[in-house]
Design an enzyme around this catalytic site. Structure first.
Site, PDB file in Angstrom:
ATOM      1  N   GLN A  75      25.890  63.299  25.919  1.00  0.00           N
ATOM      2  CA  GLN A  75      25.236  62.172  25.377  1.00  0.00           C
ATOM      3  C   GLN A  75      24.137  61.437  25.817  1.00  0.00           C
ATOM      4  O   GLN A  75      24.004  60.144  26.065  1.00  0.00           O
ATOM      5  CB  GLN A  75      26.200  61.279  25.287  1.00  0.00           C
ATOM      6  CG  GLN A  75      27.495  61.516  24.150  1.00  0.00           C
ATOM      7  CD  GLN A  75      27.102  61.252  22.838  1.00  0.00           C
ATOM      8  OE1 GLN A  75      26.065  60.558  22.631  1.00  0.00           O
ATOM      9  NE2 GLN A  75      27.773  61.922  21.944  1.00  0.00           N
ATOM     10  N   SER A  76      23.038  62.287  26.426  1.00  0.00           N
ATOM     11  CA  SER A  76      21.842  61.814  27.262  1.00  0.00           C
ATOM     12  C   SER A  76      21.044  60.710  26.041  1.00  0.00           C
ATOM     13  O   SER A  76      20.666  61.034  25.007  1.00  0.00           O
ATOM     14  CB  SER A  76      21.108  62.989  27.436  1.00  0.00           C
ATOM     15  OG  SER A  76      19.841  62.481  28.147  1.00  0.00           O
ATOM     16  N   ASN A  77      20.942  59.575  26.628  1.00  0.00           N
ATOM     17  CA  ASN A  77      20.185  58.392  26.214  1.00  0.00           C
ATOM     18  C   ASN A  77      18.584  58.993  26.597  1.00  0.00           C
ATOM     19  O   ASN A  77      17.859  58.728  25.483  1.00  0.00           O
ATOM     20  CB  ASN A  77      20.507  57.178  26.813  1.00  0.00           C
ATOM     21  CG  ASN A  77      21.610  56.578  26.596  1.00  0.00           C
ATOM     22  OD1 ASN A  77      22.203  56.478  25.469  1.00  0.00           O
ATOM     23  ND2 ASN A  77      22.183  56.495  27.710  1.00  0.00           N
TER      24      ASN A  77
END
Length: 339
Positions: free
Chosen positions: A75-77
């Site tokens: 879920q890397s921003n």
């Protein structure tokens, strides 16, 4: 480019909405907290990463890159922001994302959905393979070159000397924001969530260049993974690289790096009930959404430290909200017990 911050400041491409606003929170854990809204740097590009990407993508443009490659958690921003920045500048993106089982990747929610929507190529890798992420990104770059493309690799979190200029520049905003709030007699500590070190490196260098300690403005990071020794090393190396490349004159030493350790909890991207409760309480008191991976964990660390020592951060805290709300959409089950 807008007014240069420093005679040796590299080129940047305008991607972020800045300056971002700030305001006081009603939520008060014993010391007033002022919130810097870097979650308002954009919509698709929201968060702190876009400030770094302004410099990194300018270099990619100068190299006439056709593809941008980066890495992160599932879920890397940062990966999402990089993919959108690439699309806005006419480049393709390749994202190496860490997950438990690459053969059965997580469902397309939150940042993953946005990654797919913007057309990023997702390459799922195992947690053990994450240790080789730089080599794996280099291999992707080699394949792109072999196909006639021109790749540009953005490091994890955009955290290198070039990316750190984003928060050297942001510190000038913060200095203006805190004028009349911070004084030598009533010092204020700027607190950030430390996850890859680039934001912290930029803030520390900016504070030294602007002489903010004499104005009562300090900087401290709450690490959300690894430990203090790890990030002292990372931040020191980024600052040393910046001095070697641009001789900016910040001359950061380990004594300048304040890291508040002991709040990683269950681990990176793993939440404790008390962290989730703090996120809920801030949302209900102020209508502000913190995320469980970075800002929520770090903010809870501030609250915990203040419960032990009300003077830890001075007369007030200036907390940088670095975004992350898209990841909340993938956390419904995690939040359910505190709702």
């Amino acid at each position: 480019m807008a007014t240069r911050l420093h005679p040796r400041e590299p080129e940047r491409v305008a991607l972020a909405n800045q300056p971002t606003r700030g305001h006081w929170l009603r939520y008060n854990p014993g010391v007033p907290i002022w919130l810097k809204r870097d979650d308002h740097t954009g919509s698709e590009l929201m968060g702190n990463k876009v400030r770094k990407l302004e410099y990194l993508m300018a270099e990619a443009q100068a190299a006439q890159a056709t593809h941008v490659i980066t890495c992160g958690g599932e879920q890397s921003n940062h990966a999402r922001a990089t993919a959108f920045a690439a699309a806005q500048l006419g480049m393709q993106s390749v994202l190496l994302l860490r997950t438990d089982d690459p053969a059965a990747p997580p469902p397309p929610t939150g940042n993953i959905l946005l990654d797919q929507l913007v057309g990023a190529q997702l390459v799922w890798i195992t947690r053990p393979a994450w240790k080789e992420r730089n080599a794996l990104m280099a291999a992707q770059a080699g394949a792109i070159r072999a196909a006639g493309g021109r790749p540009y690799i953005v490091p994890e979190g955009g955290s290198n000397a070039l990316g750190s200029w984003g928060y050297i520049r942001a510190m000038r905003e913060l200095a203006d924001d805190l004028a009349g709030i911070a004084t030598p007699a009533r010092p204020v500590t700027i607190v950030y969530a430390c996850g890859s070190g680039g934001t912290g490196a930029g803030l520390i260098m900016g504070a030294k260049l602007l002489g903010l300690a004499a104005r009562g403005i300090r900087v401290a990071g709450v690490n959300v993974c690894d430990d203090r020794a790890y990030f002292v090393d990372v931040i020191s190396r980024i600052c040393a690289e910046a001095e070697a490349r641009w001789a900016i004159g910040a001359n950061v030493t380990e004594a300048d790096i304040d890291l508040v350790d002991g709040h990683v909890g269950r681990g990176y991207a793993k939440s404790r009930p008390e962290e989730l409760a703090t996120i809920r309480d801030v949302c209900r008191s102020d209508g502000v959404v913190l995320d469980p991976v970075y800002t929520g964990k770090a903010f809870h660390g501030v609250v915990t430290e203040l419960a032990k020592d009300r003077e830890r951060f001075g007369a007030a805290v200036a907390f940088i909200h670095t975004g992350g709300m898209f990841g909340v959409f993938a956390s419904a089950e995690t939040f359910a017990p505190v709702l």
